[in-house]
Design an enzyme around this catalytic site. Structure first.
Site: not given
Lengths: 303, 158
Positions: A2, A17, A133
């Site tokens: 990143v 990314k 998540d």
């Protein structure tokens, strides 16, 4: 990998990314997960890119564009800033000690951030995205105090109600009990994100992870120790639970307000509704936003 | 979940405008092909609907007018790969090599699928979250259940 970069065209600061796709070699499945081997475009990045692209909300990180050439994928998203986890650990203990002025600031900040957390989650749920998540690390704080949701690698699009899904989701400390107890293919849906959001909420107030288990069973024990061992498991969870659960010690529910010192009664009530065992009785993100805890003007005061 | 199915529905392309492509004469065969592959790899019904949605939209988006039937099959295979990755468990996603054992795709190179996949993703603007007929069906069924409890009158449903 990143990296942060600046666009020569627009001058916009972005985060790239970069994922290198391995050369496709048949029979070599070792790097399959990272590179998608011979499944073409890697599964997890396909979902991350498509779902982030689908979102358009001030509390969700914006994915500007995706490039893919010569086996290398690059996801360009807006640059936001520090994540909440790092922000919490950058604060000194004084911020989390009762009756200090700095603690008052943390309580205000917690409410201010929590509202945005729930707005982001509510938006994703409303367009059919399960995040799977939610944790402090996946919330980024921009310079103007806006919280942005990120971390869509495990997210999935799920318009159909409850279907068996994979168990390997959500960082253990934020994993809802129905995922831990549900076997290899637990049935779960939106409430798992609310559980994680509840854990995030507690972490923002106390500066510590609410349930920090080292294994799945350890995680379950930590949860039961605070919230009490459910007396009638099948009733509490609305599905068949593994039999070992009956061998666990019978704990009585502890007081959440003691654990979250200084948090007002409304805040404790909201948290307890977010941490209910039964997924269907757990509060939804939309209802949580209507909770008395968020009523009134709570703009931040500088200290 | 508070999914606004009607809203999701409106995002689909409208089929009213005049548009002709050899694609429509092949479409029936392509659907059968996609369905066959899905049952071979034990994929969900929803995956077929996603794949066809992507292919329909893609053909429209790039205004594909080729009359080479096998090209459409390659794009169908790529759509299916995308749909499977989007919907199925990652270990259920078929391998490109396996797909190319199918008679419809004979003579094409493996790299075709990867590049077609990317063309489709770009053509669709990375927009894969669509509402298919399977979703509609589910919504209608749940409305039906609601009406039997007399919570919703017939007027509400229409």
């Amino acid at each position: 990998m990143v990296v942060k970069c600046e666009s020569r065209v627009s001058g916009k600061v972005m985060v790239v990314k970069r994922i290198k796709k391995m050369p496709s070699v048949s029979g070599d499945a070792s790097d399959e997960d990272e590179a998608g081997a011979d499944q073409g475009f890697p599964v997890r990045y396909l979902r991350e890119a498509c779902l982030l692209r689908a979102c358009n909300h001030p509390n969700v990180m914006k994915l500007e564009f995706v490039t893919y050439h010569e086996g290398q994928i690059e996801l360009f998203s807006e640059f936001v800033g520090l994540n909440v986890e790092d922000y919490i650990s950058s604060l000194s203990d004084e911020y989390f000690t009762r009756n200090k002025q700095k603690h008052e600031w943390v309580l205000q900040l917690g409410r201010y951030f929590m509202k945005q957390v729930l707005k982001g989650i509510d938006y994703c749920h409303s367009i059919g995205i399960l995040l799977r998540d939610v944790k402090p690390r996946n919330f980024l704080i921009s310079s103007d105090g806006t919280l942005k949701l990120t971390g869509f690698v495990l997210a999935r699009f799920s318009l159909l109600p409850e279907e068996p899904l994979t168990q390997q989701v959500v960082t253990l400390s934020y994993r809802a009990p129905e995922i831990i107890l549900g076997g290899t293919y637990p049935v779960y849906t939106a409430p798992v994100d609310i559980w994680s959001a509840g854990c995030t909420f507690a972490e923002m107030i106390t500066g510590r992870t609410l349930f920090e288990g080292d294994s799945e069973i350890g995680q379950l024990l930590k949860i039961f120790k605070l919230l009490g061992t459910p007396s009638d498991c099948n009733k509490s969870f609305c599905f068949e639970v593994p039999s070992y659960i009956e061998l666990l010690p019978q704990w009585q529910p502890q007081s959440l307000s003691e654990r979250l010192e200084g948090l007002c009664d409304e805040g404790v009530d909201l948290l307890s509704r977010m941490l209910l065992y039964h997924p269907c009785s757990r509060i939804t993100a939309r209802d949580a936003l209507k909770h008395p805890y968020f009523q009134g003007d709570h703009s931040l005061m500088k200290t | 979940m508070f999914v606004d199915v009607d809203c999701a529905r409106k995002q689909e392309f409208d089929s009213s405008s005049e548009y002709s492509s050899p694609y429509f004469s092949y479409r029936r065969e392509i659907v059968q092909f996609v369905a066959k592959v899905c049952s071979k790899f034990k994929l969900k019904t929803l995956t077929i609907h996603y794949a066809m949605n992507y292919l329909d939209r893609f053909v429209r988006a790039i205004n594909m007018k080729s009359s080479d039937k096998s090209r459409y099959f390659v794009f169908a295979a790529a759509s299916l790969m995308i749909a499977a990755k989007f919907e199925e468990r990652p270990d259920h996603v078929p391998y490109v090599q396996e797909l190319f054992l199918l008679p419809e795709l004979r003579g094409f190179d493996h790299s075709e699928v990867s590049s077609s996949e990317l063309m489709i993703l770009k053509g669709l603007g990375w927009k894969l979250h669509v509402c298919t007929y399977v979703h509609m069906l589910d919504s209608h069924i749940s409305t039906g259940i609601c009406s039997t409890t007399e919570e919703a009158s017939v007027d509400d449903i229409s």
